[in-house]
Structures are given as structure tokens and as C-alpha cells.
Scaffold this active site. Structure first.
Site, PDB file in Angstrom:
ATOM      1  N   GLU A  77       2.335  13.351  14.059  1.00 49.32           N
ATOM      2  CA  GLU A  77       3.427  14.064  14.713  1.00 49.32           C
ATOM      3  C   GLU A  77       2.966  14.674  16.040  1.00 49.32           C
ATOM      4  O   GLU A  77       3.674  14.620  17.055  1.00 49.32           O
ATOM      5  CB  GLU A  77       3.982  15.169  13.809  1.00 49.32           C
ATOM      6  CG  GLU A  77       4.553  14.651  12.499  1.00 49.32           C
ATOM      7  CD  GLU A  77       3.551  14.673  11.366  1.00 49.32           C
ATOM      8  OE1 GLU A  77       3.949  14.968  10.233  1.00 49.32           O
ATOM      9  OE2 GLU A  77       2.347  14.375  11.615  1.00 49.32           O
ATOM     10  N   THR A 310     -19.197  -4.833 -16.936  1.00 48.69           N
ATOM     11  CA  THR A 310     -18.594  -3.653 -16.309  1.00 48.69           C
ATOM     12  C   THR A 310     -17.121  -3.893 -16.012  1.00 48.69           C
ATOM     13  O   THR A 310     -16.258  -3.051 -16.301  1.00 48.69           O
ATOM     14  CB  THR A 310     -19.347  -3.303 -15.017  1.00 48.69           C
ATOM     15  OG1 THR A 310     -20.722  -3.045 -15.321  1.00 48.69           O
ATOM     16  CG2 THR A 310     -18.736  -2.083 -14.347  1.00 48.69           C
TER      17      THR A 310
END
Length: 362
Positions: A77, A310
Site C-alpha cells: 500500500e 520419511t
């Protein structure tokens, strides 16, 4: 055409634009899409902040625009408002931004305050900020100042852009991406440990780009010992991710790349708890313990890159948001099988050179 229909048609013409890329869109959607386009330019540079773009519109045209460029730097902004040359048009302007303007002091002042001080007429927002420090307070501040506020424009697209940020605050954990490369017949590697060429130079660069855009990357003990990976981004520009290795009994030797001190590293084990080590209870499921630690240390995304055990642990525990699989065109006929993909996921297939990427989403 009746007078009533003429009035309706004029209203449609004022608020709808035909975009050749996206079809029929409202004016608000058109400018918001530009915000999202600008926001993407911050990918890999702004985390743990979200990617945000901003457009200032007056007299039916863009008079200023900007995006959040760097963590710790000015927000979208502010950059957009600073770019406006025709300052006299700000009181009649509409500001488009893909995330609710912040309302608190952090590394920079509140963007909501800046919008109020500039006296803009209206603010159109894509997503409300889930950060408890904001969470509607920015909108409330704008409304209290008499600024009209509209929310929810391209909300789905905005969530997709900042899904890591939203997951972090709503699920209180990082966004989790499972990633592996496999042969055309579904193996990660061969039993005889002979190297298998799956990735090409192009796909290797893309993988390193992916690493640069995420906060952390994790491998298991066997992958760390066998492959001695560096887990950096040498084939791409941008930051290196936090390296994480699961090493219960501290088997990784100090001569391995993971312990060379070249980038931030975390070794998950059951003994030591001083950097770069994190001690967890291996008598319990270690994944929630690790994710909780990463949440508390503001890690918003993580790539789980192997190995098979994993990856399968994360899949079976339902600890993932998406899966990315690179499929080579070679076959090895026997070896370590790739993890099993859960049923019910959406798939997006991309062909890149000789390889194929399949992205699975919930």
C-alpha cells in the site's frame, strides 16, 4: 430495448470487462488480478510476510501501483501510494489490495493509517488477514474513518497465492510439500546403488527455484548419509532454505555438507538440544513435535524431500498439503519403490523437456 434494460446494460458495461486471458470479469476483478500479479513479484523475498500487491485507481485508470518487495521493507500500500504523481486524485480514488491492510506497528507503520491519512474514497480487499494482530482490525479502522470497504474479490485466487501464510495462521503449522523424483517405472533408486539419472539440468534448476521459494527443506537419516546433500540453491538465485535432517542417534558425520555451517541447519535428534540440534521424544510421533517447533520459529513452509521412509511417514500421518513428483523417462526395473499416492487428490501434469512433473493437491 426497454428503458429498464438499457439502464441494466449500462450498469453491466460500467462494471464488466472482457479479458482475453480470463474471460468476463468485473472491473473490481480486473484490478484485483493486477494486484495478485504484482504480489507474485515478491515470491521468495518477503516471507514470513505474505505476498501483497496494491493498485490505486481514479478516473477509470491506474494512477499508482506497488508491491511488497522485501521482508522488513515498505508494504504494498505504501509503495503504491508513493508512486502516485497525481496526488489531487487520491480523495476520489479506489485502492485495491489483495490482503487486508495491517493495523499494527511492526517493522513498518500501519498501512491502514496511511490510507486514512491520504483520504482515499474506497478500499477493495481480496482476503481478510488471519494474523491475530490484524484479523479485521485494519478493515474496522478504515470504516471508522468513513472509507468504504469491500472484501472477497477473487478470494479463492488470493488464498492460493498466499496459502503458506494462511495455513501457518489457521493450522498453526507450516505449509507442507512432499517432493521426490522417480523413474518411469516408479522407483526412487536402484538396489545396487548405481546412480540413476532422473532429473535433467532444466528440472534441477526448477527444483532449486522451489527451494528458494520455501522456508525449509527436510531429509531423513538415510538420505543424509547416502547422498550427502547440500540442500542449497546453487542453480537458482535467492535465499537458501533452513536445512533439516532427522538424525535420531547423530550418525551424520561432521564432514558432511549438512554440518558445514554454510547455511542455517537443524538436526532433529534425541540427545542434543543446542543449535544446530533439536532434541525431540522419539518414543512419540516426532512429526507433530517438529511442526510445532517450526510454527513457533515462524517457518511457514517446508519441503519434505526424502527418503522413502520419511515421505511415507508424512503421507500416512496425513501431514501434507501437496505432493510434487518428478518422473524421468528411464526405467530401473527394481529398487526402492516410490511412496504411495493417497486416493482422492487432484493432479496437474506438466511436461518439461524429457521429464514430467505431477502436482497433487487436496
Amino acid at each position: 430495448m426497454t428503458k429498464k434494460r438499457q439502464m441494466i446494460w449500462r450498469e453491466i458495461q460500467k462494471n464488466v470487462i472482457l479479458n482475453l486471458d480470463f474471460g468476463l470479469m468485473t472491473v473490481n476483478e480486473t484490478y484485483m488480478r493486477r494486484c495478485l500479479q504484482l504480489a507474485r513479484l515478491g515470491r521468495g523475498y518477503v516471507a514470513p510476510n505474505p505476498m501483497v500487491g496494491c493498485v490505486v485507481v481514479a478516473e477509470g485508470r491506474i494512477i499508482g501501483e506497488g508491491y511488497h518487495r522485501q521482508h522488513g521493507g515498505a508494504h504494498a500500500e505504501v509503495n503504491a501510494l508513493n508512486s502516485v504523481k497525481e496526488r489531487h486524485l487520491l480523495p476520489e480514488s479506489t485502492v485495491y489490495v489483495n490482503l487486508e491492510p495491517c493495523s499494527h506497528y511492526g517493522k513498518t507503520p500501519p498501512c491502514a493509517d496511511r490510507l486514512v491519512s491520504e483520504g482515499v474514497k474506497k478500499v477493495v480487499i481480496c482476503n481478510v488477514d488471519p494474523n491475530p494482530q490484524v484479523a479485521g482490525r485494519g478493515i474496522a479502522k478504515l470504516k471508522a474513518a468513513g472509507i468504504e470497504v469491500e472484501t472477497g474479490v477473487l478470494e479463492k485466487e488470493g488464498w492460493e497465492l498466499n496459502k503458506r501464510f494462511f495455513t501457518y495462521f489457521t493450522q498453526k503449522r507450516p505449509y507442507i510439500i512432499l517432493k521426490w523424483a522417480q523413474t518411469a517405472d516408479g522407483f526412487l533408486d536402484a538396489f545396487d546403488d548405481k546412480p540413476i539419472r532422473i532429473s535433467t539440468d532444466i528440472t534441477k534448476a526448477l527444483v532449486h527455484q522451489m527451494r528458494a521459494e520455501e522456508s525449509a527443506i527436510l531429509v531423513g537419516t538415510q538420505t543424509a548419509l547416502k547422498d550427502n546433500p547440500s540442500l542449497h540453491t546453487r542453480r537458482w538465485f535467492g535465499k537458501n532454505p533452513l536445512r533439516i535432517a532427522i538424525d535420531k542417534s547423530l550418525k551424520i558425520p561432521p564432514t558432511h555438507h549438512l554440518l558445514d555451517g554454510s547455511q542455517a541447519t537443524l538436526i532433529v535428534n534425541q540427545e542434543q538440544n543446542e543449535a544446530p540440534y533439536l532434541a525431540v521424544d522419539f518414543g512419540q510421533n516426532i512429526v507433530p513435535q517438529l511442526l510445532d517447533h517450526l510454527y513457533k520459529t515462524k517457518i511457514q513452509s517446508i519441503i519434505i524431500e526424502g527418503g522413502q521412509k520419511t515421505l511415507q511417514t508424512f503421507i500416512e500421518g496425513n501431514y501434507f498439503d501437496e505432493i510434487q513428483v518428478e518422473i524421468g523417462h528411464y526405467c530401473c526395473h527394481q529398487g526402492t519403490p516410490s511412496p504411495s499416492i493417497p486416493d482422492g487428490l487432484r493432479a496437474d501434469i506438466q511436461h518439461i523437456g524429457d521429464g514430467t512433473f505431477v502436482h497433487y493437491y487436496r
